[in-house]
Design an enzyme around this catalytic site. Sequence first.
Site, PDB file in Angstrom:
ATOM      1  N   TYR A 115      -2.239  -1.227  10.412  1.00 25.04           N
ATOM      2  CA  TYR A 115      -2.185  -1.338   8.950  1.00 25.04           C
ATOM      3  C   TYR A 115      -0.846  -0.827   8.417  1.00 25.04           C
ATOM      4  O   TYR A 115      -0.194  -1.468   7.594  1.00 25.04           O
ATOM      5  CB  TYR A 115      -3.347  -0.536   8.350  1.00 25.04           C
ATOM      6  CG  TYR A 115      -3.547  -0.713   6.864  1.00 25.04           C
ATOM      7  CD1 TYR A 115      -4.295  -1.780   6.368  1.00 25.04           C
ATOM      8  CD2 TYR A 115      -3.006   0.190   5.952  1.00 25.04           C
ATOM      9  CE1 TYR A 115      -4.495  -1.938   5.003  1.00 25.04           C
ATOM     10  CE2 TYR A 115      -3.199   0.037   4.588  1.00 25.04           C
ATOM     11  CZ  TYR A 115      -3.947  -1.019   4.114  1.00 25.04           C
ATOM     12  OH  TYR A 115      -4.137  -1.181   2.759  1.00 25.04           O
TER      13      TYR A 115
ATOM     14  N   SER B 134       0.870  -1.180   0.000  1.00 26.70           N
ATOM     15  CA  SER B 134       0.000   0.000   0.000  1.00 26.70           C
ATOM     16  C   SER B 134       0.904   1.227   0.000  1.00 26.70           C
ATOM     17  O   SER B 134       2.086   1.131   0.369  1.00 26.70           O
ATOM     18  CB  SER B 134      -0.851   0.002   1.279  1.00 26.70           C
ATOM     19  OG  SER B 134      -1.478   1.253   1.481  1.00 26.70           O
TER      20      SER B 134
HETATM   21  P1  NAD Z   1     -11.438  -6.150  -0.193  1.00 29.24           P
HETATM   22  O1  NAD Z   1     -12.059  -6.140   1.154  1.00 29.24           O
HETATM   23  O2  NAD Z   1     -12.299  -6.027  -1.400  1.00 29.24           O
HETATM   24  O3  NAD Z   1     -10.541  -7.446  -0.362  1.00 29.24           O
HETATM   25  C1  NAD Z   1      -9.897  -8.065   0.698  1.00 29.24           C
HETATM   26  C2  NAD Z   1      -9.885  -9.535   0.400  1.00 29.24           C
HETATM   27  O4  NAD Z   1      -9.251 -10.212   1.492  1.00 29.24           O
HETATM   28  C3  NAD Z   1     -11.301 -10.115   0.290  1.00 29.24           C
HETATM   29  O5  NAD Z   1     -11.321 -11.065  -0.756  1.00 29.24           O
HETATM   30  C4  NAD Z   1     -11.503 -10.784   1.628  1.00 29.24           C
HETATM   31  O6  NAD Z   1     -12.408 -11.850   1.567  1.00 29.24           O
HETATM   32  C5  NAD Z   1     -10.098 -11.252   1.896  1.00 29.24           C
HETATM   33  N1  NAD Z   1      -9.839 -11.578   3.287  1.00 29.24           N
HETATM   34  C6  NAD Z   1     -10.103 -10.836   4.396  1.00 29.24           C
HETATM   35  N2  NAD Z   1      -9.763 -11.522   5.508  1.00 29.24           N
HETATM   36  C7  NAD Z   1      -9.269 -12.711   5.078  1.00 29.24           C
HETATM   37  C8  NAD Z   1      -8.775 -13.862   5.748  1.00 29.24           C
HETATM   38  N3  NAD Z   1      -8.728 -13.933   7.069  1.00 29.24           N
HETATM   39  N4  NAD Z   1      -8.361 -14.909   4.997  1.00 29.24           N
HETATM   40  C9  NAD Z   1      -8.440 -14.872   3.645  1.00 29.24           C
HETATM   41  N5  NAD Z   1      -8.904 -13.809   2.969  1.00 29.24           N
HETATM   42  C10 NAD Z   1      -9.310 -12.743   3.680  1.00 29.24           C
HETATM   43  O7  NAD Z   1     -10.324  -5.000  -0.179  1.00 29.24           O
HETATM   44  P2  NAD Z   1      -9.317  -4.509  -1.299  1.00 29.24           P
HETATM   45  O8  NAD Z   1      -9.453  -3.053  -1.302  1.00 29.24           O
HETATM   46  O9  NAD Z   1      -9.461  -5.258  -2.558  1.00 29.24           O
HETATM   47  O10 NAD Z   1      -7.910  -4.854  -0.617  1.00 29.24           O
HETATM   48  C11 NAD Z   1      -7.050  -5.886  -1.095  1.00 29.24           C
HETATM   49  C12 NAD Z   1      -5.615  -5.585  -0.664  1.00 29.24           C
HETATM   50  O11 NAD Z   1      -5.201  -4.357  -1.233  1.00 29.24           O
HETATM   51  C13 NAD Z   1      -5.457  -5.439   0.850  1.00 29.24           C
HETATM   52  O12 NAD Z   1      -4.231  -6.021   1.263  1.00 29.24           O
HETATM   53  C14 NAD Z   1      -5.416  -3.937   1.038  1.00 29.24           C
HETATM   54  O13 NAD Z   1      -4.705  -3.561   2.184  1.00 29.24           O
HETATM   55  C15 NAD Z   1      -4.697  -3.517  -0.238  1.00 29.24           C
HETATM   56  N6  NAD Z   1      -4.916  -2.113  -0.594  1.00 29.24           N
HETATM   57  C16 NAD Z   1      -6.172  -1.648  -0.902  1.00 29.24           C
HETATM   58  C17 NAD Z   1      -6.317  -0.310  -1.237  1.00 29.24           C
HETATM   59  C18 NAD Z   1      -7.668   0.283  -1.613  1.00 29.24           C
HETATM   60  O14 NAD Z   1      -7.787   1.507  -1.698  1.00 29.24           O
HETATM   61  N7  NAD Z   1      -8.695  -0.507  -1.862  1.00 29.24           N
HETATM   62  C19 NAD Z   1      -5.219   0.542  -1.251  1.00 29.24           C
HETATM   63  C20 NAD Z   1      -3.972   0.028  -0.937  1.00 29.24           C
HETATM   64  C21 NAD Z   1      -3.825  -1.307  -0.612  1.00 29.24           C
END
Ligand code: NAD
Length: 260
Positions: free
Chosen positions: A155, A142
């Site tokens: 985080y 991130s």
């Molecule tokens: P999201 O909530 O759509 O996806 C998260 C995924 O992780 C989901 O598929 C969820 O089911 C899964 N998950 C959660 N707990 C879990 C567990 N215990 N075991 C297995 N799977 C689990 O969110 P996202 O925005 O797609 O985030 C995905 C990644 O990207 C994360 O690591 C997040 O920190 C990172 N990220 C997101 C953003 C953003 O703005 N959306 C920005 C930077 C980084």
Amino acid sequence: MSDATLRGKRAIVTGSNSGIGLGVAEALAAVGAEVVINSFTDRDEDHALAKELADRHGVAARYIAADMSKPADCRALVEKAGGCDILVNNAGIQHVARIEEFPRDKWDAIIAINMNSAFHTTAAALPGMYAAGWGRVINIASAHGLTASPYKSAYVAAKHGVVGLTKVTALEAAGKGITANAICPGYVLTPLVEAQIPDQMKTHDMDRETVIREVMLQRQPSKQFATVEQIGGTAVFLCSEAAAQITGTTISVDGGWTAL
Ligand code: NAD
């Protein structure tokens, strides 16, 4: 890139039944990779997602349930998949609170899911990659792996940890056909983020566009969300021959956030 570029390669994407993980799985499948998608649930719709990916791209795709907060599940995911050529550590959760009020269980869960899981899956996947003489470890960190915001202690700590783990993975695997890199997205418009917009509109008494520009993308100079397709495209690039000497580094997809 031709649509058969990753034919014959198996990718595991953790936390991929929605959002960025699903976008990355889609992008890898679109260039021919066999994909294993994952979350902690084991519902019909999870398995249906894998079938849809398989049908859409003419690749093998499976859903394997495994809870990334549990070390044994992390390692079992890799074993059940039969190993992998491409490992994308994406599962992640968030909680926002001041340090002195941060619930201990939330701290533990974020460190376990967002950081420790990447250690366990990488440890389980590397022997197969060494044997094959080729591998790609892609950690979805991130902008918060490079910079901080208040109220996101767990985080930010976990994502900085993932960037550190990425560098060590790259050094240990250097010269063996294996690279390890971290993608550092800024704000990405995933269903999770989309769902926050109505609340933010109420809280700030702003319309949708103003909330997006002034609140959500306050630190993202482009004033545009990154997309799951852009993160997926970056992952595909990291799997390409052009990226074979890119290792141990971070690639920001953040509209300029970390240039500030
Ligand atoms: P999201 O909530 O759509 O996806 C998260 C995924 O992780 C989901 O598929 C969820 O089911 C899964 N998950 C959660 N707990 C879990 C567990 N215990 N075991 C297995 N799977 C689990 O969110 P996202 O925005 O797609 O985030 C995905 C990644 O990207 C994360 O690591 C997040 O920190 C990172 N990220 C997101 C953003 C953003 O703005 N959306 C920005 C930077 C980084």
